[in-house]
Motif scaffolding. Sequence first.
Motif, PDB file in Angstrom:
ATOM      1  N   GLN A  80      81.199  94.798 -33.326  1.00 19.42           N
ATOM      2  CA  GLN A  80      80.479  94.044 -32.306  1.00 19.42           C
ATOM      3  C   GLN A  80      79.077  93.637 -32.753  1.00 19.42           C
ATOM      4  O   GLN A  80      78.451  92.794 -32.118  1.00 19.42           O
ATOM      5  CB  GLN A  80      80.377  94.890 -31.021  1.00 19.42           C
ATOM      6  N   ASP A 106      78.445  92.369 -35.793  1.00 19.04           N
ATOM      7  CA  ASP A 106      78.538  91.370 -36.855  1.00 19.04           C
ATOM      8  C   ASP A 106      77.681  90.151 -36.520  1.00 19.04           C
ATOM      9  O   ASP A 106      77.630  89.711 -35.347  1.00 19.04           O
ATOM     10  CB  ASP A 106      79.996  90.941 -37.056  1.00 19.04           C
ATOM     11  N   ARG A 124      79.074  87.200 -34.436  1.00 20.02           N
ATOM     12  CA  ARG A 124      79.243  87.340 -32.989  1.00 20.02           C
ATOM     13  C   ARG A 124      77.935  87.091 -32.237  1.00 20.02           C
ATOM     14  O   ARG A 124      77.934  86.869 -31.023  1.00 20.02           O
ATOM     15  CB  ARG A 124      79.768  88.738 -32.661  1.00 20.02           C
ATOM     16  N   TRP A 125      76.797  87.201 -32.919  1.00 16.11           N
ATOM     17  CA  TRP A 125      75.505  86.984 -32.259  1.00 16.11           C
ATOM     18  C   TRP A 125      74.926  85.602 -32.542  1.00 16.11           C
ATOM     19  O   TRP A 125      73.986  85.181 -31.886  1.00 16.11           O
ATOM     20  CB  TRP A 125      74.512  88.058 -32.739  1.00 16.11           C
ATOM     21  N   ASN A 148      83.408  82.031 -24.085  1.00 19.17           N
ATOM     22  CA  ASN A 148      83.287  82.241 -25.535  1.00 19.17           C
ATOM     23  C   ASN A 148      83.931  83.543 -26.024  1.00 19.17           C
ATOM     24  O   ASN A 148      83.976  83.794 -27.230  1.00 19.17           O
ATOM     25  CB  ASN A 148      81.818  82.192 -25.976  1.00 19.17           C
ATOM     26  N   LEU A 208      82.804  86.475 -25.927  1.00 18.46           N
ATOM     27  CA  LEU A 208      81.830  87.453 -26.430  1.00 18.46           C
ATOM     28  C   LEU A 208      81.312  88.281 -25.258  1.00 18.46           C
ATOM     29  O   LEU A 208      80.159  88.143 -24.829  1.00 18.46           O
ATOM     30  CB  LEU A 208      80.688  86.729 -27.146  1.00 18.46           C
ATOM     31  N   GLN A 258      78.371  90.988 -26.170  1.00 20.53           N
ATOM     32  CA  GLN A 258      77.139  90.300 -26.575  1.00 20.53           C
ATOM     33  C   GLN A 258      76.500  89.594 -25.378  1.00 20.53           C
ATOM     34  O   GLN A 258      75.274  89.624 -25.199  1.00 20.53           O
ATOM     35  CB  GLN A 258      77.437  89.299 -27.696  1.00 20.53           C
ATOM     36  N   THR A 259      77.341  88.947 -24.561  1.00 12.35           N
ATOM     37  CA  THR A 259      76.804  88.199 -23.422  1.00 12.35           C
ATOM     38  C   THR A 259      76.113  89.122 -22.434  1.00 12.35           C
ATOM     39  O   THR A 259      74.984  88.855 -21.991  1.00 12.35           O
ATOM     40  CB  THR A 259      77.939  87.438 -22.719  1.00 12.35           C
TER      41      THR A 259
END
Length: 274
Positions: A44, A46, A49-50, A229, A231, A234-235
């Motif tokens: 997560q 990586d 992903r951001w 997306n 994610l 991350q979101t």
Amino acid sequence: MSSLLFDEPGPRARRRIRIATVVGAVAVLALLALAVRQFAAGGQLDAGRWQPYATWPMWRYLLGGLWSTALAAVVSAALSMAAGLALALGRLSRRRWVRLPAATYVEVVRTVPALLLVYLVLFALPRYGLDLPLFWKLVVPLAISNAAAFAEIFRAGILSVERGQGEAGLAVGLTHGQTMRMIVLPQAARRVLPSIVSQSVGLLKDTSLGFVVSYAELLYSGKVLASYNGLLIQTYIVVALIYLVVNASLSKLARTLEARQRRTLRPRRRLTRA
């Protein structure tokens, strides 16, 4: 203002508070480290992903949600402060038929969760033909709920003003209403300003209940973005950081105002004792 609501802790209580704070901070850091380790193991963290959160369109969408959050919070705060002031004056009224309903409202509404009020507005009112727009389905229950809290803040502020201030106003020929409006309320408002800011921070967080009514505030915007997306983690981390920055800024403002308030009141109390 805080001294009006609870007693100042003694040396033993302060030591316990410091120990509890250190233990709590260590526990939070341990949980945070564990979470970071699990996220890293699951990929997560990586960079790929951001990367989307380094683009303007993503931030423009989230800032739109933040604007909706701020708008709902400001309108809710304005309505609940106006109602809270009226309720505070009602609780302090000499007339029983005014004082009793105001006290009943405050005592009852303070025990009701804001989420329950949101459900009432969302599901109960439409059955009686009153189907509000999404914005007001969030703002109305928040205003009803926070009005009780603001009422207690304003009441504490009015009671903290020295009785002689009001008596001096009446002595120079002012009516009770003029004395309250021109002498008591301005001083009370200055004294409770830190508490008003603190309560507004709580109200801002309560706007996340817009998630329930599908109002496009920050949290709901994060949900829509994550479903688009994929994610999710991350979101929601980004959304949490936005809430953290905004609420921490407002909390800092409240602490600054409270410290300034103490510096202002300290010489006045010494003069009164003298």
